[in-house]
Design an enzyme around this catalytic site. Structure first.
Site, mmCIF file in Angstrom:
data_model
loop_
_atom_site.group_PDB
_atom_site.id
_atom_site.type_symbol
_atom_site.label_atom_id
_atom_site.label_comp_id
_atom_site.label_asym_id
_atom_site.label_seq_id
_atom_site.Cartn_x
_atom_site.Cartn_y
_atom_site.Cartn_z
ATOM 1 N N PHE A 1 0.803 -1.216 0.000
ATOM 2 C CA PHE A 1 0.000 0.000 0.000
ATOM 3 C C PHE A 1 0.840 1.273 0.000
ATOM 4 O O PHE A 1 0.367 2.343 -0.396
ATOM 5 C CB PHE A 1 -0.955 -0.003 1.206
ATOM 6 C CG PHE A 1 -0.335 0.422 2.515
ATOM 7 C CD1 PHE A 1 -0.375 1.742 2.928
ATOM 8 C CD2 PHE A 1 0.276 -0.498 3.347
ATOM 9 C CE1 PHE A 1 0.178 2.138 4.142
ATOM 10 C CE2 PHE A 1 0.830 -0.123 4.554
ATOM 11 C CZ PHE A 1 0.780 1.201 4.957
ATOM 12 N N LYS A 2 2.081 1.183 0.413
ATOM 13 C CA LYS A 2 2.902 2.390 0.526
ATOM 14 C C LYS A 2 3.421 2.889 -0.815
ATOM 15 O O LYS A 2 4.040 3.944 -0.890
ATOM 16 C CB LYS A 2 4.057 2.131 1.497
ATOM 17 C CG LYS A 2 3.537 1.819 2.897
ATOM 18 C CD LYS A 2 4.629 1.492 3.894
ATOM 19 C CE LYS A 2 4.001 1.180 5.254
ATOM 20 N NZ LYS A 2 4.985 0.870 6.294
ATOM 21 N N ASP A 3 3.160 2.152 -1.885
ATOM 22 C CA ASP A 3 3.610 2.580 -3.210
ATOM 23 C C ASP A 3 3.047 3.949 -3.592
ATOM 24 O O ASP A 3 3.745 4.766 -4.180
ATOM 25 C CB ASP A 3 3.196 1.552 -4.270
ATOM 26 C CG ASP A 3 4.131 0.355 -4.315
ATOM 27 O OD1 ASP A 3 5.345 0.546 -4.110
ATOM 28 O OD2 ASP A 3 3.652 -0.767 -4.532
#
Length: 443
Positions: A106-108
């Site tokens: 999700f941190k992309d």
């Protein structure tokens, strides 16, 4: 937009300063002075909008005063070259799959957006010839997302600090095999030690005179704010199905940047009924909800390693978001938080049991972090409510754990296999700041 420090003792900053510095002079986290509510017409039509268009509307409310409209649109559309679907798991529980970006986590979105926004400010200010050094502490996915988001970006060098032996082998490959402008630093300690080294570096005058420093952890406003895009998109996809009226969002939580972004979305008008913060055995926030007392403690290592945080930085932002007149620990602040957010905490054995049960009943493969979110909904949904939990990373990133728990052979996507073929390059480091400082002074 102007930004203040959560500690209240630093000068007001504009967006460029907040992004480039990362942390305020008083060690506080930057907060926007105003959170703009989005118009009713936006929510009336959101179900017919694409993810990129939804995100651009949200980004305009956050950053529109500071970034040219065309440039901001390019930033958003370049960042979101992938979708984040909502997948039905049971009749009342849905998974928001946030792992379709370049590093399958999700941190992309936050990392890619920040890399491009920082590059925008460097070009705009004519500082592209001055190297900006990004320091990032990681308990797993942050390091890989930031490293790959910034890989090859001119004028920026990234130092990824990670706890030795406490990230999965695939996660480690994603930031130790890149080279170029990415340096991996293997710290003999836990995540909290890595985070402390980063924060101490920002406050060290000699280091800051020697090199230009910023952070790409969720302490940076450009890292955590874009994660709000996810929640608006989840609402849109659920509204398409007629399931958005009593929507509960559950977020596996470590350093609290992700749920903090969700709460900012709620303050902008996102009509989510309530939120659940799902913890592993690192239950500091859960205990705060029960007692009103915030008592950080050393983190413990768990199956859900990216959530192994004993002193979540973004808790300060949550307090500021719901406080009035600067009273951060009063009863009224706690009451406002608990009215909107509940908590849950799960041991490793409970996480294993959840993963097995979910797979046996639905064939849906949870990773250990998503398992906390799924179980919190299974335990906490009320009649008539529909829940969406964040599946924050592809289960193949934790292949050894998932295979062992479920007795299956999780397929490794091609982009992950490519990382595993690289050669590890890392710098061994103690958790002593003096050692880290001397290393940076030589760079």
């Amino acid at each position: 937009m102007q930004y203040y420090s959560t500690n209240g003792k630093a000068p007001i900053a504009d967006l460029e300063k907040a992004v480039v510095k990362g942390l305020a002079e008083d060690r506080g986290l930057y907060m926007p002075q105003e959170i703009k509510r989005l118009p009713k017409v936006f929510f009336d039509n959101i179900q017919d909008m694409k993810f990129q268009d939804i995100a651009y509307n949200v980004a305009s409310a956050f950053f529109g005063e500071d970034v040219d409209g065309d440039a901001l649109q390019d930033l958003v559309y370049d960042t979101l070259s992938f979708d984040c679907p909502v997948v039905k798991v049971t009749d009342s529980i849905y998974s928001l799959e946030l792992f379709h970006g370049p590093t399958l986590a999700f941190k992309d979105v936050g990392a890619r957006f920040m890399a491009r926004l920082l590059g925008y400010f460097l070009r705009k200010g004519g500082n592209s010839d001055k190297t900006v050094n990004v320091l990032v502490a990681t308990s797993g996915d942050t390091g890989s997302a930031v490293a790959n988001g910034f890989l090859g970006v001119e004028g920026i060098h990234v130092y990824v600090l990670y706890p030795k032996g406490k990230v999965s082998p695939i996660q480690e490959c994603q930031f130790t095999t890149l080279g170029k402008n990415i340096t991996a630093i293997e710290v003999d300690g836990v995540f909290d030690d890595c985070q402390a080294l980063v924060k101490s570096a920002f406050m060290d005058e000699e280091l800051n005179q020697h090199m230009k420093l910023t952070s790409a952890n969720s302490i940076n406003v450009a890292r955590f704010l874009p994660q709000a895009f996810y929640y608006f998109n989840a609402y849109a996809r659920m509204k398409q199905q007629g399931l958005a009226d009593n929507l509960v969002m559950c977020v596996p939580s470590g350093n609290f940047g992700n749920i903090c972004a969700a709460l900012f979305g709620h303050a902008m008008g996102l009509p989510v009924k309530r939120f659940i913060a799902a913890n592993n055995a690192n239950d500091i926030f859960f205990k705060y909800l029960q007692t009103g007392k915030y008592e950080p403690k050393p983190s413990v290592q768990t199956l859900a390693n990216a959530m192994d945080v004993g002193d979540p930085s973004n808790f300060a932002r949550i307090l500021n978001l719901y406080s009035e007149n600067g009273q951060l620990t009063d009863v009224a602040t706690h009451h406002r938080i608990t009215n909107l957010i509940s908590g849950a905490t799960y041991s490793d054995e409970q996480i294993r049991a959840t993963m097995r049960q979910c797979f046996e009943q639905t064939k849906y493969v949870l990773d250990p972090h998503g398992a906390c979110g799924y179980q919190a909904l299974a335990d906490g949904l009320l009649p008539g409510e529909v829940g969406v939990f964040c599946e924050t990373a592809h289960p193949a990133k934790f292949k050894e754990k998932v295979d062992d728990i479920l007795g299956i052979d999780v397929e490794i996507p091609a982009r992950l296999r490519a990382f595993m073929e690289g050669e590890k390059q890392s710098v061994a480091m103690s958790k002593d700041f003096a050692d880290f400082k001397q290393y940076l002074l030589k760079q």
